[in-house]
Enzyme design. Structure first.
Site, PDB file in Angstrom:
ATOM      1  N   LYS A  42      -0.658   1.788   3.781  1.00  0.00           N
ATOM      2  CA  LYS A  42       0.304   2.695   4.413  1.00  0.00           C
ATOM      3  C   LYS A  42      -0.387   3.983   4.865  1.00  0.00           C
ATOM      4  CE  LYS A  42       3.647   2.327   1.299  1.00  0.00           C
ATOM      5  NZ  LYS A  42       4.887   2.554   0.566  1.00  0.00           N
ATOM      6  N   GLU A  70       7.864   2.635  -2.187  1.00  0.00           N
ATOM      7  CA  GLU A  70       7.904   4.089  -2.132  1.00  0.00           C
ATOM      8  C   GLU A  70       8.292   4.470  -0.710  1.00  0.00           C
ATOM      9  OE1 GLU A  70       4.274   6.122  -3.172  1.00  0.00           O
ATOM     10  OE2 GLU A  70       5.229   8.077  -2.829  1.00  0.00           O
ATOM     11  N   ARG A 100      -2.462  -9.158  -3.717  1.00  0.00           N
ATOM     12  CA  ARG A 100      -1.793  -8.636  -2.533  1.00  0.00           C
ATOM     13  C   ARG A 100      -2.254  -9.396  -1.307  1.00  0.00           C
ATOM     14  NH1 ARG A 100      -1.553  -3.126  -3.088  1.00  0.00           N
ATOM     15  NH2 ARG A 100      -1.251  -2.763  -0.884  1.00  0.00           N
TER      16      ARG A 100
HETATM   17  P1  ATP Z   1       0.010   1.037  -0.005  1.00  0.00           P
HETATM   18  O1  ATP Z   1      -1.109   0.723  -0.939  1.00  0.00           O
HETATM   19  O2  ATP Z   1      -0.174   0.580   1.382  1.00  0.00           O
HETATM   20  O3  ATP Z   1       0.502   2.469  -0.080  1.00  0.00           O
HETATM   21  P2  ATP Z   1       1.924   0.349  -1.914  1.00  0.00           P
HETATM   22  O4  ATP Z   1       1.631  -0.783  -2.775  1.00  0.00           O
HETATM   23  O5  ATP Z   1       1.683   1.670  -2.535  1.00  0.00           O
HETATM   24  O6  ATP Z   1       1.193   0.157  -0.539  1.00  0.00           O
HETATM   25  P3  ATP Z   1       4.719   0.403  -2.179  1.00  0.00           P
HETATM   26  O7  ATP Z   1       5.730   0.972  -1.274  1.00  0.00           O
HETATM   27  O8  ATP Z   1       4.515   1.044  -3.491  1.00  0.00           O
HETATM   28  O9  ATP Z   1       3.381   0.372  -1.352  1.00  0.00           O
HETATM   29  O10 ATP Z   1       4.950  -1.145  -2.340  1.00  0.00           O
HETATM   30  C1  ATP Z   1       6.154  -1.714  -2.746  1.00  0.00           C
HETATM   31  C2  ATP Z   1       5.879  -3.068  -3.326  1.00  0.00           C
HETATM   32  O11 ATP Z   1       5.249  -3.899  -2.362  1.00  0.00           O
HETATM   33  C3  ATP Z   1       4.977  -2.995  -4.520  1.00  0.00           C
HETATM   34  O12 ATP Z   1       5.522  -3.805  -5.546  1.00  0.00           O
HETATM   35  C4  ATP Z   1       3.667  -3.542  -4.025  1.00  0.00           C
HETATM   36  O13 ATP Z   1       3.000  -4.212  -5.054  1.00  0.00           O
HETATM   37  C5  ATP Z   1       4.099  -4.482  -2.904  1.00  0.00           C
HETATM   38  N1  ATP Z   1       3.051  -4.569  -1.895  1.00  0.00           N
HETATM   39  C6  ATP Z   1       2.536  -3.572  -1.161  1.00  0.00           C
HETATM   40  N2  ATP Z   1       1.549  -4.026  -0.370  1.00  0.00           N
HETATM   41  C7  ATP Z   1       1.441  -5.345  -0.589  1.00  0.00           C
HETATM   42  C8  ATP Z   1       0.601  -6.389  -0.082  1.00  0.00           C
HETATM   43  N3  ATP Z   1      -0.341  -6.146   0.826  1.00  0.00           N
HETATM   44  N4  ATP Z   1       0.782  -7.649  -0.558  1.00  0.00           N
HETATM   45  C9  ATP Z   1       1.727  -7.895  -1.462  1.00  0.00           C
HETATM   46  N5  ATP Z   1       2.544  -6.971  -1.988  1.00  0.00           N
HETATM   47  C10 ATP Z   1       2.413  -5.699  -1.570  1.00  0.00           C
HETATM   48 MG    MG Z   2       2.752   1.952  -4.552  1.00  0.00          MG
END
Ligand code: ATP
Ligand code: MG
Length: 561
Positions: A275, A39, A265
């Site tokens: 984030k 995102e 994760r």
């Molecule tokens: P946050 O929870 O920090 O907002 P998010 O998962 O919402 O992170 P996205 O931009 O939606 O952030 O993530 C893009 C991709 O990266 C998704 O497929 C998510 O599963 C993966 N991702 C995000 N954080 C991690 C992590 N700590 N370990 C592995 N994969 C991750």
């Molecule tokens: Mg997300």
């Protein structure tokens, strides 16, 4: 969370095993497509790197493709700045999506048409309740959900209302579109989930074309299907979304629907990867921006001097599992040192200079000593380092009253100046307060290159810089941003910021070859650590960032155990 050492069992990758099985059964007719769906509401961080390495890594291993898809369905928090940063950082990490760059917002029209189709089939309805009312009526694990008074509207009425929602006739929050599934389902996600809500907000790509925006669950699987993704790999918190993911695809009668697979994760000790929390650090000025070298973002790590290869090697090493675990940040640092040790050119720099004068060296005489650029790689060649009567050495390499096993400088002691010669300290000049300000020495003319001709053993080897050739520089010594292992456990995580995470040292003296160093280039300052020029170096004087110190606590703990 367990504290796991991923080295114990060796890295596994259960996702690769699933893909392998699907290939063998020909589940997707030879197609293999993954996607990485950030995102654009923040910069990529080390956690994203794990997902990127997994998705792009599988694509290249199984001869498929990985799409970069911006999951841009929430206009308030998203922006073009983030889109561009994500593209840049992905490229830097070493993955090129080529032309396979997509935006969920490009599918808004198709999603809307599909929503009309579900309405027509009696599988979705417009609800006049507010989001809060919908939530309250959903019930919980123990309590059944209550049907909305709008649930039995006719498809015709729903279609007309949905069209009016789209046309902007209603205010934010006045109505929502919901899937009509089962308010009594044990699976809470299936209790008539939201598909659209009204938001009169400008979107960074679609402008004001839309005032209804799809929910994550309504957009994600459908975007996967449109891109013919076969394996939609996401993190564990989406396990309970899978039933809904499958329900939508079935309702739309998608042939060969993609399958969702969840993995753990990445969480690291001493590091924050949410984030929302990273944004808070930026907005409240705890760091200088998303690319502050202390941030666990790819942009921050690039500025700090971490090689992208080190991040990829680390992601390979930790493997992919189904159980959340906290990974020791020392393992990451170990991967960084391993990569830098192999790639960094050796140079000399003095952080806290102390003057050293060689009495028996002619005033203006300069000699150039050839020093290897890399101790284990003869192909890396040598550079010629100037040496003269006046030198800078490290204040920490001198002691007025040295302890027993002191092999560095002290009055009457002989040391080796790396690659140059042996010198003996004869006199120490101090200021009024008793602080040493100059060491007066003599050199042994039979020790050119660094060793005595009579075979006498000199144990201490120090780094040095010729005073008349030295470059003046500022060096920033970075350290971990947080002082505690799990900063997110605390309510106010910023209380655990490390006040010494950035120590600025001015007046450092560097050997002349460092003038040519470019931002991101890995360099070892001998005996001190790994450094790289900051991208802003040179504009206002030389500025170097310390990537990491030499000491490796992970490697040492492995040796002990
Ligand atoms: P946050 O929870 O920090 O907002 P998010 O998962 O919402 O992170 P996205 O931009 O939606 O952030 O993530 C893009 C991709 O990266 C998704 O497929 C998510 O599963 C993966 N991702 C995000 N954080 C991690 C992590 N700590 N370990 C592995 N994969 C991750
Ligand atoms: Mg997300």
């Amino acid at each position: 969370m367990d504290k796991a050492s991923p080295m114990d069992a060796g890295p596994g990758n259960f996702v690769a095993e699933i893909v392998q099985e699907d290939e063998e059964r020909d589940r997707f007719g030879g197609r293999f497509i993954t996607r990485f769906p950030p995102e654009p509401n923040g910069y990529l961080h080390i956690g994203h790197a794990k997902s990127i390495c997994l998705n792009f890594g599988l694509a290249s291993r199984f001869g498929g493709h990985c799409n970069l898809r911006f999951d841009d369905t929430n206009p308030e928090a998203e922006s073009i700045e983030y889109v561009e940063a994500i593209r840049r950082d992905l490229q830097w990490l070493g993955f090129d999506p080529g032309r396979r760059v997509f935006f969920a917002s490009s599918y808004f029209e198709q999603l809307y048409q599909w929503a009309e189709r579900l309405v027509t089939k009696g599988l979705a309805y417009v609800d006049d309740q507010s989001e809060d009312e919908v939530r309250a009526a959903r019930g919980n694990f123990y309590e059944q959900g209550k049907n909305s008074p709008c649930r039995d509207r006719t498809p015709e009425e729903n279609l007309s209302l949905l069209r009016r929602m789209r046309a902007g006739e209603f205010d934010d929050g006045a109505r929502v579109l919901r899937a009509k599934i089962d308010m009594q389902s044990k699976d809470l996600k299936l209790r008539d989930p939201l598909m659209y809500r009204i938001k009169h907000t400008t979107h960074h790509r679609t402008g004001d074309a839309w005032c209804i925006y799809p929910m994550y669950d309504w957009a994600h699987g459908q975007a996967d299907a449109l891109e013919e993704v076969t394996h939609s790999i996401c993190t564990l918190e989406f396990v309970n979304h899978r039933s809904l993911y499958d329900w939508f695809l079935e309702a739309l009668e998608v042939p060969q629907p993609p399958r969702q697979i969840e993995f753990a994760r990445l969480a690291l000790t001493y590091v924050v990867t949410s984030k929302r929390k990273l944004l808070q650090l930026v907005q409240d000025g705890h760091v200088e921006g998303w690319d502050d070298p202390r941030m666990p973002t790819l942009a921050g790590m690039r500025r700090l001097g971490i090689p992208p290869a080190a991040i990829r090697a680390f992601c390979d090493r930790i493997g992919v599992s189904k159980h959340n675990a906290l990974v020791d940040v020392a393992l990451f640092e170990h991967a960084v040192r391993e990569s830098l040790n192999a790639s960094a050119s050796r140079r000399m720099g003095v952080l806290k200079p102390l003057k050293l004068t060689i009495e028996n060296w002619p005033e203006d005489h300069v000699e150039y000593f050839a020093l290897p650029n890399h101790p284990e790689d003869p192909d890396a060649g040598v550079r010629h380092v100037p040496f003269g009567k006046h030198l800078w050495v490290e204040q920490d390499d001198f002691q007025k009253e040295p302890p027993k096993k002191w092999f560095r400088l002290a009055e009457g002691r002989e040391v080796r100046l790396r690659g140059a010669c042996l010198v003996t300290c004869n006199e120490v000049i101090e200021d009024e307060s008793g602080c040493p300000i100059e060491l007066v020495c003599t050199w042994d003319p039979d020790s050119r290159g660094g060793d005595a001709s009579d075979g006498r053993r000199v144990r201490g080897t120090l780094h040095w810089v010729s005073a008349s050739h030295a470059l003046d520089a500022t060096v920033r010594l970075y350290d971990r941003l947080f002082r505690v292992e799990d900063p997110t456990a605390a309510e106010h995580f910023v209380e655990h910021l490390n006040p010494e995470s950035c120590v600025v040292i001015r007046g450092c003296k560097l050997e002349p070859a460092l003038l040519e160093a470019t931002a991101g280039e890995p360099i070892q300052f001998e005996r001190l650590g790994y450094f790289t020029p900051d991208p802003e170096s040179k504009a206002a004087g030389l500025l170097f960032n310390r990537t990491i110190s030499l000491k490796d606590s992970w490697a040492r703990s492995q040796k002990k155990s």
